[in-house]
Enzyme design. Structure first.
Site, PDB file in Angstrom:
ATOM      1  N   MET A   1       0.850  -1.200   0.000  1.00 14.70           N
ATOM      2  CA  MET A   1       0.000   0.000   0.000  1.00 14.70           C
ATOM      3  C   MET A   1       0.884   1.248   0.000  1.00 14.70           C
ATOM      4  SD  MET A   1      -3.435  -0.958   2.061  1.00 14.70           S
ATOM      5  CE  MET A   1      -2.859  -0.669   3.700  1.00 14.70           C
ATOM      6  N   GLY A   2       2.140   1.085  -0.415  1.00  7.78           N
ATOM      7  CA  GLY A   2       3.037   2.239  -0.510  1.00  7.78           C
ATOM      8  C   GLY A   2       3.590   2.661   0.835  1.00  7.78           C
ATOM      9  N   ALA A   3       4.098   3.918   0.898  1.00  8.39           N
ATOM     10  CA  ALA A   3       4.823   4.413   2.081  1.00  8.39           C
ATOM     11  C   ALA A   3       5.897   3.386   2.453  1.00  8.39           C
ATOM     12  CB  ALA A   3       3.879   4.682   3.246  1.00  8.39           C
TER      13      ALA A   3
ATOM     14  N   HIS B   1       8.994   1.090   3.389  1.00  7.00           N
ATOM     15  CA  HIS B   1      10.081   1.111   4.377  1.00  7.00           C
ATOM     16  C   HIS B   1      10.966  -0.120   4.146  1.00  7.00           C
ATOM     17  CE1 HIS B   1       7.635  -1.896   6.350  1.00  7.00           C
ATOM     18  NE2 HIS B   1       6.625  -1.041   6.455  1.00  7.00           N
TER      19      HIS B   1
ATOM     20  N   HIS C   1       9.344  -3.507   3.341  1.00  5.61           N
ATOM     21  CA  HIS C   1       8.943  -3.724   1.949  1.00  5.61           C
ATOM     22  C   HIS C   1      10.170  -4.017   1.080  1.00  5.61           C
ATOM     23  CE1 HIS C   1       5.622  -0.876   3.297  1.00  5.61           C
ATOM     24  NE2 HIS C   1       4.947  -1.907   2.870  1.00  5.61           N
TER      25      HIS C   1
ATOM     26  N   GLY D   1       5.033  -9.900   4.180  1.00  7.56           N
ATOM     27  CA  GLY D   1       5.781  -9.801   5.440  1.00  7.56           C
ATOM     28  C   GLY D   1       5.032 -10.532   6.549  1.00  7.56           C
TER      29      GLY D   1
ATOM     30  N   LYS E   1       4.994  -9.792   9.609  1.00  3.79           N
ATOM     31  CA  LYS E   1       4.416  -8.944  10.661  1.00  3.79           C
ATOM     32  C   LYS E   1       2.894  -9.094  10.634  1.00  3.79           C
ATOM     33  CE  LYS E   1       3.902  -4.428  10.529  1.00  3.79           C
ATOM     34  NZ  LYS E   1       2.472  -4.244  10.882  1.00  3.79           N
TER      35      LYS E   1
ATOM     36  N   GLN F   1      -2.702 -12.186   8.047  1.00  4.86           N
ATOM     37  CA  GLN F   1      -2.908 -11.923   6.619  1.00  4.86           C
ATOM     38  C   GLN F   1      -2.216 -13.010   5.775  1.00  4.86           C
ATOM     39  OE1 GLN F   1      -2.684  -7.927   4.574  1.00  4.86           O
ATOM     40  NE2 GLN F   1      -0.597  -8.574   4.167  1.00  4.86           N
TER      41      GLN F   1
ATOM     42  N   MET G   1       8.908  -2.754  11.742  1.00  5.58           N
ATOM     43  CA  MET G   1       8.682  -1.659  10.783  1.00  5.58           C
ATOM     44  C   MET G   1       7.261  -1.714  10.239  1.00  5.58           C
ATOM     45  SD  MET G   1      12.070  -0.863   8.729  1.00  5.58           S
ATOM     46  CE  MET G   1      13.617  -0.679   9.596  1.00  5.58           C
TER      47      MET G   1
HETATM   48  O1  PAF Z   1      -0.079  -5.793   3.636  1.00  8.01           O
HETATM   49  C1  PAF Z   1      -0.504  -4.870   2.912  1.00  8.01           C
HETATM   50  O2  PAF Z   1       0.175  -3.868   2.666  1.00  8.01           O
HETATM   51  C2  PAF Z   1      -1.897  -4.981   2.322  1.00  8.01           C
HETATM   52  O3  PAF Z   1      -2.780  -5.598   3.207  1.00  8.01           O
HETATM   53  C3  PAF Z   1      -1.936  -5.673   0.956  1.00  8.01           C
HETATM   54  C4  PAF Z   1      -1.467  -7.124   1.052  1.00  8.01           C
HETATM   55  C5  PAF Z   1      -1.047  -4.922  -0.028  1.00  8.01           C
HETATM   56  C6  PAF Z   1      -3.359  -5.681   0.401  1.00  8.01           C
HETATM   57  O4  PAF Z   1      -3.864  -4.386   0.248  1.00  8.01           O
END
Ligand code: PAF
Length: 303
Positions: free
Chosen positions: A30-32, A34, A37, A147, A149, A153, A184
């Protein structure tokens, strides 16, 4: 590095890679961005011919009173970071191309979506499951990187990919931490100075609880109590959503520590919700090939 915005173009490009025998690694974000990622991107680059990173702040995984509007966005900074990592494609779709008018479908992974964070964020995991299903269908990767963390998910995505016969390998990657142990997260940017100083209590709590388990304590009530006390001693912790000991496959709260154990925490520091977890390997079952979920996640050392 190429930026793509249109799902059909992204899809056709990926299909071409597959047809020429190239493997595609995919890092949905979802960007931002660090270092957490970036560690996923590096892993994908090591293991695949082509790496695709998506940046999409998915509205359907935020509740009505959550932080969709103020979620950090930095497309320019993110683009620079991904260029530096020599990513091949960034996929940045518009909301209207992911959820066009008349969109009616919802992917829901039952049971495991209702536990832990799911109990406090109704609808969150069906938003995640729906967008991840769509992104995987668009990008058609060989492997996708998540990740640990967000352990729940990861468990949910593995399950949906298996249940829906999706031909993609889901790779769980170690949590990346700040020097003081804080996991992070893009949401760490919300913390003010004193909240940031207090936040490593979450990691300390998990580390100490894991040491108790490793020392042979099997009474989960004792460990849960220990974790709650440790967190509550920190005045900046305003709410504990959960802190305890869970089965890493089913995410059920354990009544006794027998095998591999997930210890997990979700707290609020001010308005900011922080989550973190650790897997504690069983003393009785150190067999690395025993085939359970814990052993399928990356064995790379935590950074
Ligand atoms: O972990 C995330 O950043 C989000 O939940 C994902 C997997 C990109 C889905 O929007």
């Amino acid at each position: 590095m190429e930026m793509m915005r249109v799902p059909r173009i992204m899809h056709n490009t990926s299909v071409k890679f597959c047809m020429t025998g190239q493997t595609v690694g995919f890092v949905p974000t979802m960007g931002a961005l660090h270092e957490g990622h970036i560690s996923l991107v590096r892993r994908s680059k090591q293991e695949n011919d082509v790496t695709v990173v998506s940046i999409f702040v998915n509205p359907t995984q935020f509740g009505p009173s959550e932080d969709f509007e103020r979620y950090p966005r930095d497309i320019e900074g993110d683009t620079e970071k991904l260029k530096k990592e020599e990513v091949d494609i960034i996929f940045v779709p518009e909301i209207s191309s992911i959820y066009p008018e008349g969109f009616l479908t919802n992917v829901k992974v039952k049971k495991i979506s209702e536990k832990l964070c799911g109990a406090f964020r109704p609808g969150h995991f069906s938003g995640v499951a729906t967008v991840v299903t769509k992104l995987l269908n668009i990008v058609k990767p060989t492997r996708a990187y998540f990740g640990l963390k967000d352990f729940q998910q990861y468990v949910i995505i593995r399950k949906l990919v298996k249940d829906l016969n999706m031909e993609v390998e889901i790779v769980g990657c170690p949590i990346v931490r700040e020097q003081d142990g804080l996991a992070m997260s893009s949401r760490n940017a919300y913390l003010d100075k004193s909240q940031r100083e207090a936040a490593p209590v979450v990691n300390r709590c998990l580390t100490e609880a894991s040491e108790l388990i490793k020392s042979g304590i099997i009474n989960v009530y004792y460990i849960k109590e220990f974790m709650h006390e440790k967190l509550l001693k920190e005045p900046a912790v305003s709410v504990i959503d959960y802190a305890g000991v869970y089965d890493p496959d089913t995410l059920d709260e354990l009544s006794e520590i027998k095998g591999d154990t997930l210890i997990a925490v979700a707290v609020r520091i001010g308005e900011t919700r922080l989550i973190d977890n650790m897997l504690v390997e069983s003393r009785e079952n150190p067999d690395p090939d025993s085939g359970n979920l814990k052993n399928k996640v990356s064995k790379k050392k935590e950074i």
